[in-house]
Design an enzyme around this catalytic site. Structure first.
Site, PDB file in Angstrom:
ATOM      1  N   HIS A  12       1.010  -1.237   0.265  1.00 24.97           N
ATOM      2  CA  HIS A  12       0.125  -0.110  -0.138  1.00 24.97           C
ATOM      3  C   HIS A  12       0.349   0.976  -0.212  1.00 24.97           C
ATOM      4  O   HIS A  12       1.842   1.248   0.829  1.00 24.97           O
ATOM      5  CB  HIS A  12      -0.894  -0.044   1.279  1.00 24.97           C
ATOM      6  CG  HIS A  12      -2.140   1.233   1.389  1.00 24.97           C
ATOM      7  ND1 HIS A  12      -1.983   2.193   2.681  1.00 24.97           N
ATOM      8  CD2 HIS A  12      -2.758   1.679   0.362  1.00 24.97           C
ATOM      9  CE1 HIS A  12      -3.165   2.632   2.584  1.00 24.97           C
ATOM     10  NE2 HIS A  12      -3.779   2.667   0.709  1.00 24.97           N
ATOM     11  N   HIS A  54      -1.888  11.340  -1.645  1.00 27.37           N
ATOM     12  CA  HIS A  54      -2.487  10.748  -0.932  1.00 27.37           C
ATOM     13  C   HIS A  54      -3.900  11.654  -0.840  1.00 27.37           C
ATOM     14  O   HIS A  54      -5.325  12.156  -1.330  1.00 27.37           O
ATOM     15  CB  HIS A  54      -2.755   9.812   0.262  1.00 27.37           C
ATOM     16  CG  HIS A  54      -4.348   9.412   0.528  1.00 27.37           C
ATOM     17  ND1 HIS A  54      -4.351   9.614   1.614  1.00 27.37           N
ATOM     18  CD2 HIS A  54      -4.042   8.205   0.289  1.00 27.37           C
ATOM     19  CE1 HIS A  54      -5.610   9.275   1.937  1.00 27.37           C
ATOM     20  NE2 HIS A  54      -5.666   8.304   1.249  1.00 27.37           N
TER      21      HIS A  54
HETATM   22  O1  G3P Z   1      -6.061   2.076  -3.295  1.00 24.25           O
HETATM   23  C1  G3P Z   1      -6.538   1.001  -2.379  1.00 24.25           C
HETATM   24  C2  G3P Z   1      -6.337   2.209  -0.263  1.00 24.25           C
HETATM   25  O2  G3P Z   1      -5.430   3.286  -1.083  1.00 24.25           O
HETATM   26  C3  G3P Z   1      -7.875   3.462  -0.653  1.00 24.25           C
HETATM   27  O3  G3P Z   1      -7.882   4.245   0.044  1.00 24.25           O
HETATM   28  O4  G3P Z   1      -7.018   6.119   1.480  1.00 24.25           O
HETATM   29  O5  G3P Z   1      -5.648   4.321   0.960  1.00 24.25           O
HETATM   30  O6  G3P Z   1      -6.026   5.834  -0.753  1.00 24.25           O
HETATM   31  P1  G3P Z   1      -6.859   5.150   0.645  1.00 24.25           P
HETATM   32 MG    MG Z   2      -5.095   4.702  -2.316  1.00 21.40          MG
END
Ligand code: G3P
Ligand code: MG
Length: 246
Positions: A12, A54
């Protein structure tokens, strides 16, 4: 069911919690640990450059502040996106999507590009990112696009229909089948807390692949895999390694 070349475990924001999110340092760390795929968040600068961030604003993950999408790349390129995380990453810049493509080419790794538009720029971001991905990843494994924004996905579909798309859901939506079908999605990317075995079965019966985020407990990852989830997106690079569950 659609062709699905993607590995089971996805790092992630590049390197989970081990490096400043969405930077090349994070991606390099994930690659060094053997991950074959990572997720990152892409948006547009005011002058149309695609870079990773983000939030809409800079303050949480850099030494700058303000709405990033209102700034030019010339300004954004000077931002320190590493110091907030730790001294070892001081001076780490924001990453351009073109640099991400270069990393993928050098190391033969795959990417899930989450289209994360600045509020109000959904359609433009979906279109520009999809067109850029088509060019930047020519001859490489195709990135998986995803977004919470239906507008961004629709624009990506129109601009580059051949790129695989996934609908992101952070709340259960009973309309998921109509939405994913209309947007031509191959996958649903869903907060794992929304899932149970029955919902996984229903999504799979509709022909969708399933990516779950953000799964940090190994036990939970095992359960989700048993239910038939295709991809686990994790911040826990210490305990959920690239070969987890194999
Ligand atoms: O794409 C999965 C995840 O990254 C979505 O949530 O807020 O971490 O971008 P966020
Ligand atoms: Mg994401």
């Amino acid at each position: 069911m659609s062709h699905w070349p993607y590995p089971r475990i996805v790092a992630h924001r590049g390197g989970g919690k081990l490096a400043p999110e969405n930077t090349l340092a994070a991606i390099d760390l994930g690659i060094a640990r053997g991950y074959k795929m990572f997720e990152c968040d892409a948006k547009l600068s005011h002058d149309g450059e695609i870079f990773l961030l983000h939030d809409d604003t800079l303050e949480r993950t850099s030494n700058a502040w303000g709405v990033a999408g209102e700034m030019s790349w010339d300004v954004l390129s000077k931002v320190d996106a590493g110091s907030w995380f730790g001294k070892a990453f001081a001076g780490e810049p924001l990453a351009l999507l073109s640099d991400v493509a270069e990393r993928c080419r050098q190391h033969t790794v795959m990417v899930n590009i989450e289209i994360k538009p600045t509020t109000g720029l959904e359609t433009q971001t979906g279109k520009v990112v999809a067109l850029a991905v088509q060019q930047l990843w020519a001859g490489m494994a195709t990135p998986l696009l995803s977004s919470f924004s239906v507008e961004a996905l629709a624009a990506a579909q129109l601009a580059a229909p051949g790129l695989p798309r996934g609908l992101l859901l952070d709340e259960w939506d009973d309309n998921w089948q109509e939405l994913t079908s209309r947007l031509g999605c191959v996958s649903i990317h869903i907060n794992h807390k929304l899932l149970n075995e029955k919902r996984v079965a229903a999504l799979k019966a509709a022909g969708l692949r399933i990516l779950v985020y953000t799964v940090n407990r190994p036990e939970r990852a095992r359960t989700l895999m048993q239910w038939g989830v295709d991809c686990i997106c994790t911040d826990n690079l210490e305990q959920i390694g690239p070969g987890f569950g194999a």
